[in-house]
Design an enzyme around this catalytic site. Sequence first.
Site, PDB file in Angstrom:
ATOM      1  NE  ARG A  14      -1.752  -2.325   3.040  1.00 32.99           N
ATOM      2  CZ  ARG A  14      -2.291  -2.859   4.678  1.00 32.99           C
ATOM      3  NH1 ARG A  14      -3.368  -2.368   4.949  1.00 32.99           N
ATOM      4  NH2 ARG A  14      -1.706  -3.564   4.304  1.00 32.99           N
ATOM      5  CG  ASN A 382      37.932  25.688  -4.915  1.00 34.93           C
ATOM      6  OD1 ASN A 382      37.387  26.177  -5.375  1.00 34.93           O
ATOM      7  ND2 ASN A 382      37.190  25.216  -3.774  1.00 34.93           N
TER       8      ASN A 382
HETATM    9  C1  UD1 Z   1      -2.115  -6.242  11.190  1.00 34.41           C
HETATM   10  C2  UD1 Z   1      -2.520  -6.939  12.580  1.00 34.41           C
HETATM   11  C3  UD1 Z   1      -3.734  -6.250  13.315  1.00 34.41           C
HETATM   12  C4  UD1 Z   1      -3.508  -4.988  13.866  1.00 34.41           C
HETATM   13  C5  UD1 Z   1      -1.963  -3.388  12.880  1.00 34.41           C
HETATM   14  C6  UD1 Z   1      -1.836  -2.901  13.535  1.00 34.41           C
HETATM   15  C7  UD1 Z   1      -2.391  -9.584  11.473  1.00 34.41           C
HETATM   16  C8  UD1 Z   1      -2.675 -10.238  10.811  1.00 34.41           C
HETATM   17  N1  UD1 Z   1      -3.313  -8.222  12.005  1.00 34.41           N
HETATM   18  O1  UD1 Z   1      -2.680  -5.837   9.826  1.00 34.41           O
HETATM   19  O2  UD1 Z   1      -4.285  -7.240  13.514  1.00 34.41           O
HETATM   20  O3  UD1 Z   1      -4.727  -4.164  13.932  1.00 34.41           O
HETATM   21  O4  UD1 Z   1      -1.257  -4.536  11.812  1.00 34.41           O
HETATM   22  O5  UD1 Z   1      -0.797  -2.288  13.053  1.00 34.41           O
HETATM   23  O6  UD1 Z   1      -1.237  -9.162  12.546  1.00 34.41           O
HETATM   24  N2  UD1 Z   1       4.693  -9.124   8.079  1.00 34.41           N
HETATM   25  C9  UD1 Z   1       5.641  -9.745   7.743  1.00 34.41           C
HETATM   26  N3  UD1 Z   1       5.623 -11.388   6.936  1.00 34.41           N
HETATM   27  C10 UD1 Z   1       4.172 -11.449   6.586  1.00 34.41           C
HETATM   28  C11 UD1 Z   1       3.203 -10.741   6.309  1.00 34.41           C
HETATM   29  C12 UD1 Z   1       3.678  -9.192   7.294  1.00 34.41           C
HETATM   30  O7  UD1 Z   1       7.317  -9.780   8.688  1.00 34.41           O
HETATM   31  O8  UD1 Z   1       4.053 -12.158   5.860  1.00 34.41           O
HETATM   32  C13 UD1 Z   1       5.107  -7.564   8.721  1.00 34.41           C
HETATM   33  C14 UD1 Z   1       5.192  -6.505   7.855  1.00 34.41           C
HETATM   34  O9  UD1 Z   1       6.227  -6.161   7.036  1.00 34.41           O
HETATM   35  C15 UD1 Z   1       4.686  -5.526   9.296  1.00 34.41           C
HETATM   36  C16 UD1 Z   1       3.881  -6.070  10.053  1.00 34.41           C
HETATM   37  O10 UD1 Z   1       4.091  -7.419   9.707  1.00 34.41           O
HETATM   38  O11 UD1 Z   1       5.566  -4.880  10.022  1.00 34.41           O
HETATM   39  C17 UD1 Z   1       2.617  -5.827  10.217  1.00 34.41           C
HETATM   40  O12 UD1 Z   1       1.947  -5.948   8.654  1.00 34.41           O
HETATM   41  P1  UD1 Z   1       0.490  -5.699   7.752  1.00 34.41           P
HETATM   42  O13 UD1 Z   1       0.333  -6.476   7.061  1.00 34.41           O
HETATM   43  O14 UD1 Z   1       0.823  -4.379   7.648  1.00 34.41           O
HETATM   44  O15 UD1 Z   1      -0.947  -5.978   8.938  1.00 34.41           O
HETATM   45  P2  UD1 Z   1      -1.828  -5.324   8.764  1.00 34.41           P
HETATM   46  O16 UD1 Z   1      -2.554  -5.412   8.018  1.00 34.41           O
HETATM   47  O17 UD1 Z   1      -1.760  -3.773   9.480  1.00 34.41           O
HETATM   48 CA    CA Z   2       0.242  -2.417   9.126  1.00 36.57          CA
END
Ligand code: UD1
Ligand code: CA
Length: 450
Positions: A14, A382
């Site tokens: 995103r 210079n």
């Molecule tokens: C996640 C939470 C959500 C919470 C929110 C808070 C889950 C399923 N959901 O959602 O409940 O309210 O964060 O900000 O956990 N990442 C990995 N590997 C992956 C996927 C993600 O390392 O396979 C890391 C991303 O780099 C990121 C973090 O995990 O730093 C969160 O991932 P993201 O996809 O942003 O989760 P949200 O949809 O925001």
């Molecule tokens: Ca997130």
Amino acid sequence: MLAVAVLAAGKGTRMKSSLPKVLQPLAGATLVERVLASAANLQPERRLLIVGHQAEKVEEQLAPLGGLEFVLQQPQKGTGHAVQQLIPALENFEGELLVLNGDVPLLRPETIDALVTQHRISGADVTLLTARLADPTGYGRVFTDAKKMVSSIVEHRDCSDEQQQNNLTNAGIYCFNWSALVKVLPKLSTDNDQGELYLTDTVELLPSAMHLEVSDAGEVNGINNRRQLAQCEALLQQRLRHHWMDEGVSFIDPDSCTLSEGCIFGRDVVIEPQTHFRGTCRVGDNCRIGPGSLIENASLGSNVTVMHSVVREASVGNEVTIGPFAHIRPATEVGDGCRIGNFVEVKKSLLGSGSKVNHLSYIGDAHLGENVNVGAGTITANYDGVNKHLTSIGNNSKTGANSVLVAPVTIGDEVTIGAGSTITKNVPDGSLAIGRAKQMTKEGWTSRVS
Ligand code: UD1
Ligand code: CA
């Protein structure tokens, strides 16, 4: 024992960026560096970073921090899948595992401390941070039972209309009892809208899950897109400005100014509108900076005035006036009481105390003694097209308007350079040097031609 794991493998679709999301900068530091810093107080025994998307780039950026174990998640199948990758690395580990989303950068260290402390006292299998948000769009919703234990977390996209009304959100920060978590991690399923393994589903599988609600919801802002990045930047900038206001710094138009955490200000500093500080800066008492100035990795003494100017990687003494419209470039040292005026560029030069470069000059690779007066339009030539050379000017010397000092050249103490001179030879102490064509005047010229 405490282990900290930061989830940093996601692509950050995103953000629409070629940079991995966790490397996006916020007030001069990357998101993931900020997340790591928020847990540094706890002095964890292990620090693990789950990397995947552009793993090499993330590792390269973070390697200098030292003491990090990088765990590869390839491909990225969700936050639960990310934590599953820790199982081999933490095979004989006993204790708490603090899991931090790599995109939640504004957490205060005290908040993380409180989470770990509550978790240890309660003996729950997991304790997670929650926040009540005015606009919970996009966050997982946290549901609790009559005993205020967490019963489930449902992602926004998986929520029914009714569930979406719940504004208690999951911050993405969890303290797990590792031995309990490791038993349920293999049981996660992909039965959700994204078809991913969700770490949040572990709360239903664990016997006891608790939460700690933060009082300042701004701390748990997650960053998924550039709007949220800008909101976090604004919050962080406000935190920094408020901190320095409390320490005796005045801002004329606070919202138009930005700071970095590496800045230290003295008392009674006034920061005028549209002024920005980046990197590591030191600003002494009673300085007045701005309007319209940029100070980057620079140190300014006390009683310094900078107006509409740029100062980068330079050190400036006390009682100095800079600008308007001056550019002080790297490796410059400006002594006490100097005056650098309009349309002056100074690079890699030393200016002794009391020296003045007031108008329209370029001073590069030069050593100026004390009380040197550089006349309007004086230029140090210079560069010979291949190498840079030094210009040295002794104490109390003056250069006339429009002088060109062709380096390498040494001008002694108490020297006067005539206006319009091109100086190519060294000038001894106490001399007058003039290097320009003699004026020729033909009297009566006008009447003869007409
Ligand atoms: C996640 C939470 C959500 C919470 C929110 C808070 C889950 C399923 N959901 O959602 O409940 O309210 O964060 O900000 O956990 N990442 C990995 N590997 C992956 C996927 C993600 O390392 O396979 C890391 C991303 O780099 C990121 C973090 O995990 O730093 C969160 O991932 P993201 O996809 O942003 O989760 P949200 O949809 O925001
Ligand atoms: Ca997130």
